[in-house]
Design a protein around this motif. Sequence first.
Motif, PDB file in Angstrom:
ATOM      1  N   TYR A  36      -8.063 -35.264 -97.326  1.00 49.81           N
ATOM      2  CA  TYR A  36      -7.474 -33.958 -96.344  1.00 49.81           C
ATOM      3  C   TYR A  36      -5.925 -34.594 -96.402  1.00 49.81           C
ATOM      4  CZ  TYR A  36     -11.620 -31.693 -94.517  1.00 49.81           C
ATOM      5  OH  TYR A  36     -12.523 -30.763 -94.419  1.00 49.81           O
ATOM      6  N   ASN A  91     -18.965 -37.613 -96.359  1.00 56.22           N
ATOM      7  CA  ASN A  91     -20.097 -36.939 -95.635  1.00 56.22           C
ATOM      8  C   ASN A  91     -21.295 -37.682 -96.142  1.00 56.22           C
ATOM      9  OD1 ASN A  91     -21.768 -35.407 -94.345  1.00 56.22           O
ATOM     10  ND2 ASN A  91     -22.063 -34.042 -95.920  1.00 56.22           N
ATOM     11  N   LEU A 102     -18.479 -35.435 -90.807  1.00 54.74           N
ATOM     12  CA  LEU A 102     -17.515 -36.137 -91.901  1.00 54.74           C
ATOM     13  C   LEU A 102     -17.288 -37.384 -91.147  1.00 54.74           C
ATOM     14  CD1 LEU A 102     -15.595 -33.255 -93.245  1.00 54.74           C
ATOM     15  CD2 LEU A 102     -17.788 -34.600 -94.220  1.00 54.74           C
ATOM     16  N   THR A 103     -16.856 -38.565 -91.665  1.00 56.36           N
ATOM     17  CA  THR A 103     -16.317 -39.632 -91.137  1.00 56.36           C
ATOM     18  C   THR A 103     -15.014 -39.822 -91.968  1.00 56.36           C
ATOM     19  OG1 THR A 103     -18.565 -40.707 -90.951  1.00 56.36           O
ATOM     20  CG2 THR A 103     -16.554 -42.119 -90.936  1.00 56.36           C
ATOM     21  N   PHE A 104     -14.014 -39.809 -90.941  1.00 58.51           N
ATOM     22  CA  PHE A 104     -12.656 -39.837 -91.461  1.00 58.51           C
ATOM     23  C   PHE A 104     -12.001 -41.165 -91.739  1.00 58.51           C
ATOM     24  CE2 PHE A 104     -11.221 -35.341 -91.311  1.00 58.51           C
ATOM     25  CZ  PHE A 104     -12.408 -34.933 -90.759  1.00 58.51           C
ATOM     26  N   GLY A 105     -11.309 -41.908 -92.760  1.00 61.39           N
ATOM     27  CA  GLY A 105     -10.566 -42.801 -92.502  1.00 61.39           C
ATOM     28  C   GLY A 105      -9.355 -42.817 -91.889  1.00 61.39           C
ATOM     29  N   GLN A 106      -8.635 -43.733 -91.420  1.00 64.65           N
ATOM     30  CA  GLN A 106      -7.340 -43.670 -90.571  1.00 64.65           C
ATOM     31  C   GLN A 106      -6.227 -42.735 -91.026  1.00 64.65           C
ATOM     32  OE1 GLN A 106      -6.601 -47.331 -88.358  1.00 64.65           O
ATOM     33  NE2 GLN A 106      -8.580 -47.824 -88.209  1.00 64.65           N
TER      34      GLN A 106
ATOM     35  N   TYR B  35     -13.418 -33.754 -82.096  1.00 66.17           N
ATOM     36  CA  TYR B  35     -12.967 -34.790 -82.489  1.00 66.17           C
ATOM     37  C   TYR B  35     -11.863 -35.035 -81.664  1.00 66.17           C
ATOM     38  CZ  TYR B  35     -15.284 -35.222 -87.054  1.00 66.17           C
ATOM     39  OH  TYR B  35     -16.282 -35.277 -88.089  1.00 66.17           O
ATOM     40  N   GLY B  42      -7.869 -43.069 -85.726  1.00 61.29           N
ATOM     41  CA  GLY B  42      -8.240 -41.987 -86.605  1.00 61.29           C
ATOM     42  C   GLY B  42      -8.989 -40.843 -85.834  1.00 61.29           C
ATOM     43  N   TYR B 101     -14.678 -29.225 -93.818  1.00 59.43           N
ATOM     44  CA  TYR B 101     -14.226 -28.470 -92.316  1.00 59.43           C
ATOM     45  C   TYR B 101     -12.891 -27.617 -92.343  1.00 59.43           C
ATOM     46  CZ  TYR B 101     -17.118 -32.181 -90.050  1.00 59.43           C
ATOM     47  OH  TYR B 101     -18.227 -33.015 -89.498  1.00 59.43           O
TER      48      TYR B 101
END
Lengths: 114, 112
Positions: A36, A91, A102-106, B35, B42, B101
């Motif tokens: 993203y 995911n 979804l897990t996001f990196g920083q 979120y 993050g 998403y």
Amino acid sequence: RKEVEQDPGPFNVPEGATVAFNCTYSNSASQSFFWYRQDCRKEPKLLMSVYSSGNEDGRFTAQLNRASQYISLLIRDSKLSDSATYLCVVNGKAGGTSYGKLTFGQGTILTVHP
Amino acid sequence: NAGVTQTPKFRVLKTGQSMTLLCAQDMNHEYMYWYRQDPGMGLRLIHYSVGEGTTAKGEVPDGYNVSRLKKQNFLLGLESAAPSQTSVYFCASSDRVLYGYTFGSGTRLTVV
């Protein structure tokens, strides 16, 4: 260990440069992967999905190495407009408890200068 | 096609006040998410929903409640706001999660 880890940067590169971002993930059962892009004070927007065979979209190339649990994004011929934060996103596997979330990196900050 | 719409875009609350953030999507998506994004932390999942009438806790649910009475809407409530809830809140929706998403433009909340 974080579920998704990225080098936060910042990366400062001149226009026309090639820059690569790396990302590692901890859950070997992860099923789908994305990059993203997030501009300052804006929402994240899908840049591209990442497939096992690797995929390319114009100047952008994404690679996935499941054995090493590693994802990469390569940007060629950088433009000023590429300046943004790039988020590595993972995911979970269908049927697992992490599926659909979804897990996001920083994020990795990229600045392209003239 | 509006996509995902969040209201309000900005809000300042006093400690102890309550408020509701509204997320609306017009894409007939099953999944919806809330979120929060903080510097150095993050994006962290607060709550999510896999369909109308369902909700589940995410990574940081404490201090928040949610409801999904209609498929197109996902509400995030703060019953008693605290300064630690100062953040940017993003709503997102998805049809099939393999496709990623779609995010709303965010709500910037400051609790003083």
